[in-house]
Enzyme design. Structure first.
Site, PDB file in Angstrom:
ATOM      1  N   HIS A   1       2.157   6.931   1.494  1.00 38.32           N
ATOM      2  CA  HIS A   1       1.511   6.016   0.556  1.00 38.32           C
ATOM      3  C   HIS A   1       2.453   4.865   0.203  1.00 38.32           C
ATOM      4  O   HIS A   1       2.078   3.692   0.255  1.00 38.32           O
ATOM      5  CB  HIS A   1       1.106   6.798  -0.703  1.00 38.32           C
ATOM      6  CG  HIS A   1       0.577   5.959  -1.813  1.00 38.32           C
ATOM      7  ND1 HIS A   1      -0.770   5.804  -2.048  1.00 38.32           N
ATOM      8  CD2 HIS A   1       1.209   5.236  -2.774  1.00 38.32           C
ATOM      9  CE1 HIS A   1      -0.949   4.999  -3.090  1.00 38.32           C
ATOM     10  NE2 HIS A   1       0.247   4.650  -3.562  1.00 38.32           N
ATOM     11  N   GLU A   2       3.694   5.211  -0.160  1.00 36.97           N
ATOM     12  CA  GLU A   2       4.668   4.164  -0.519  1.00 36.97           C
ATOM     13  C   GLU A   2       5.107   3.367   0.705  1.00 36.97           C
ATOM     14  O   GLU A   2       5.369   2.157   0.600  1.00 36.97           O
ATOM     15  CB  GLU A   2       5.882   4.794  -1.210  1.00 36.97           C
ATOM     16  CG  GLU A   2       5.570   5.558  -2.492  1.00 36.97           C
ATOM     17  CD  GLU A   2       4.922   4.691  -3.554  1.00 36.97           C
ATOM     18  OE1 GLU A   2       5.096   3.454  -3.516  1.00 36.97           O
ATOM     19  OE2 GLU A   2       4.227   5.251  -4.429  1.00 36.97           O
TER      20      GLU A   2
ATOM     21  N   HIS B   1       2.873   0.477   1.282  1.00 34.27           N
ATOM     22  CA  HIS B   1       3.209  -0.654   0.406  1.00 34.27           C
ATOM     23  C   HIS B   1       4.402  -1.428   0.974  1.00 34.27           C
ATOM     24  O   HIS B   1       4.380  -2.656   1.051  1.00 34.27           O
ATOM     25  CB  HIS B   1       3.586  -0.144  -0.989  1.00 34.27           C
ATOM     26  CG  HIS B   1       2.439   0.378  -1.794  1.00 34.27           C
ATOM     27  ND1 HIS B   1       1.269  -0.321  -1.969  1.00 34.27           N
ATOM     28  CD2 HIS B   1       2.294   1.531  -2.506  1.00 34.27           C
ATOM     29  CE1 HIS B   1       0.449   0.375  -2.737  1.00 34.27           C
ATOM     30  NE2 HIS B   1       1.048   1.504  -3.066  1.00 34.27           N
TER      31      HIS B   1
ATOM     32  N   ASP C   1      -2.761  -0.670  -3.868  1.00 37.72           N
ATOM     33  CA  ASP C   1      -3.517   0.509  -4.280  1.00 37.72           C
ATOM     34  C   ASP C   1      -5.014   0.227  -4.311  1.00 37.72           C
ATOM     35  O   ASP C   1      -5.465  -0.850  -4.720  1.00 37.72           O
ATOM     36  CB  ASP C   1      -3.068   0.984  -5.667  1.00 37.72           C
ATOM     37  CG  ASP C   1      -1.719   1.674  -5.628  1.00 37.72           C
ATOM     38  OD1 ASP C   1      -1.459   2.430  -4.674  1.00 37.72           O
ATOM     39  OD2 ASP C   1      -0.910   1.466  -6.552  1.00 37.72           O
TER      40      ASP C   1
END
Length: 599
Positions: A146-147, A150, A157
């Site tokens: 998830h990170e 980014h 998000d």
């Protein structure tokens, strides 16, 4: 007159996706983190798990290959490799104390626009070693991916975040929870107690949407497996609240994509939700996460799905940070540097060695014109600062410009202590285009092979040497433009370049105030500097001037002590060091400076 100091940092990243494998990922542990090898093992476990998640989420297009974990130089109980080019400030992932804004929550620092890489991912030791955090965030491997999305691809998000609405009216005038995809079904509830867990049905607010504090909780049975940017924590339900709602959900293992794409698992149920008022839609113009990913350097016409890969287990190197940093000044003394330019350069470079570099740092000096000359091989900075300044003070400008010669001799000096040159810093100052061989472009590959960092100062020029600028970018260095009309700006550039950026804020030097101004003859200028209780050790006040005569400077401490630059008709607690050659006045405040020391 005010000068200009422009710093331009490269967005170059050492992490490369080659043959579906990310190589060069650097994880660094902050020096303030106490030695605990569990952190290293937890990081290895998380990235190993993340590699399989990433391989699945990218449809066999990417996984993590080799990873370096950099531990602080104060960690001495383990068996660690020696670090070379790795440094804390270049890390992609940081392990450090909680940020007051985020606590122990993992986060990625993103300053750029959609598609722009982030700065770094931040984890805390608590998050890595306390398994209770899995209850809130789900498996650590999925959180890492998830990170990573980014950081690497500049996406955002899809679930509601601070400042975004958790519910909205869709185009069919139906109430929807902010999420991706809309195929993720659930119930809206309002929790009334955590222990024991109790909840009720949400009530409507004035605008018809669920009341503030209402949350969306997915149902037990789902027909979707996205999105890692919306509900990456869904693996199985660890949270007590979920158990009370009897939610055991299908794994979320992929990213939302456009409905018209032909990826294997994309369907209308998994399609990107363009109506949700989330950060991804707002910042990326309603584009799906996969749409942004496909346009990145990782997947735009390269790194296609590879069914032949069966093992995606990363390999790891654990290295300890260097106990010292190495700098070599590579200074232009060609004929065009004559006059005020070389005076300003000598002043700033002298302050670099006499004040800015911490004790224990290694430094060397090279000059170049038609050819290059080694003036000082690497020495440890300690009580020899004045001798180093004397080397700089004797520089004389004349001749042509061979930047390549200076760089090659600088690399030689970086290895003059018997250690590898890799990871050492060259600071190349020049005021013009090169006109002597070898040219920078000719030595580029040789420089890259040494793994040194090239930083440059383009002094008094409107256009940079493009080859030198590119070399800085390619070696993860920085480059500056400095106006030659203000020596103070050049001093600040050298100050910035002296920062070790190793994460050790307790031993780092900070500039808390700076100003340039003109003082008419026979007039007095007053000012004040606030020094709070968190700083003040080894405080230095430096004044530089351009007039023929040295100005008279008085510092007054809050307790009434006076510090003088020359003998006045008052009692002085201490006197400044006045350098008439470089036109600087330096006050070394003993011990810890009192608050609000004034000048």
């Amino acid at each position: 007159m005010l000068g200009l100091a422009l710093k331009c940092e490269s967005v170059f990243n050492t992490v490369k996706l080659e043959s579906n494998s990310y190589q060069g990922l650097l994880v660094a542990i902050n020096p303030e983190v106490a030695e605990d090898y569990r952190i290293v093992e937890a990081m290895k476990d998380m990235i190993t798990e993340a590699s399989q998640v990433l391989f699945t989420a990218t449809h066999k297009r990417a996984y993590f290959g080799h990873v370096t974990i950099l531990v602080p130089k104060t960690w001495t109980n383990g068996i660690y490799n020696s670090s070379h080019e790795e440094s804390y400030n270049l890390a992609d992932v940081l392990v450090a104390s909680p940020n007051p804004m985020y606590g122990d929550n993992p986060y990625t620092l993103q300053y750029g626009q959609c598609g722009d890489p982030g700065s770094y991912i931040h984890f805390t030791p608590n998050y890595l070693t306390d398994d209770t955090f899995v209850n809130d965030y789900g498996p650590r491997g999925k959180t890492f991916v998830h990170e990573w999305a980014h950081l690497r691809w500049g996406v955002f998000d899809e679930a509601p975040t601070e400042g975004t609405d958790p519910f909205y009216w869709d185009n069919s005038q139906q109430i929807q929870a902010t999420r991706c995809p809309t195929g993720l079904d659930g119930i809206n509830v309002f929790y009334t107690s955590d222990n024991p867990v109790t909840y009720r049905t949400c009530q409507s607010s004035r605008n018809g949407l669920p009341e503030e504090g209402c949350v969306f909780v997915p149902y037990e049975s789902q027909n979707v497996n996205v999105s890692l940017l919306s509900h990456q924590y869904i693996e199985q339900c660890y949270n007590l609240k979920c158990f009370k709602l009897m939610i055991f959900l299908l794994k979320v293992i992929e990213f939302c994509d456009d409905a018209n794409q032909t990826l294997p698992t994309t369907s209308n149920n998994n399609a990107h939700n363009t109506e949700a008022p989330n950060e991804q839609n707002r910042l990326c113009g309603m584009r799906s996460v996969w749409s942004v990913m496909r346009s990145s350097v990782d997947f735009n016409g390269t790194n296609f799905p590879n069914d032949g890969i069966s093992d995606v287990t990363p390999t790891f190197t654990v290295a300890r940070a260097r106990t010292f940093e190495k700098f070599v000044l590579v200074l232009d003394v060609s004929g065009s540097m004559n006059g005020d330019k070389i005076i300003s350069m000598k002043k700033a470079a002298s302050l670099f060695v006499t004040q800015f570099l911490p004790n224990g740092t290694k430094v060397g000096i090279v000059k170049f014109e038609y050819t290059a000359t080694i003036l000082q091989n690497l020495v440890v900075v300690d009580n020899n600062r004045d001798q180093l300044a004397n080397v700089i003070s004797n520089l004389v400008a004349n001749g042509g410009t061979c930047i390549g010669c200076g760089i090659l001799d600088g690399i030689t000096v970086l290895g003059s202590d018997g250690e590898p040159a890799a990871g050492g810093n060259l600071i190349v100052l020049t005021d013009g285009e090169e006109n002597q061989s070898p040219m920078v472009i000719d030595i580029r590959d040789e420089v890259l092979n040494t793994e040194v960092v090239v930083n440059s100062i383009f002094f008094g020029v409107s256009t940079a040497n493009q080859d030198l600028q590119d070399l800085c970018d390619d070696t993860q260095g920085v480059w500056f433009f400095n106006d030659d009309m203000d020596s103070g700006a050049l001093i600040q550039t050298f100050k910035q370049l002296s920062n070790l950026n190793d994460g050790d804020v307790y031993n780092e030097k900070f500039q808390i105030y700076g100003q340039s101004f003109s003082v008419p003859a026979n007039e007095i200028v007053n000012g004040s500097v606030y020094v709070d209780s968190s700083i003040g050790n080894n405080t230095v006040f430096t004044f530089s001037y351009s007039s023929y005569d040295s100005p008279h400077v008085l510092l007054y401490s809050p307790s009434g002590s006076t510090f003088c630059s020359m003998v006045p008709p008052v009692d002085c607690a201490a006197y400044a060091s006045v350098d008439t050659q470089f036109k600087t006045i330096t006050f070394q405040v003993p011990g810890t400076a009192e608050h609000e020391l004034k000048h």
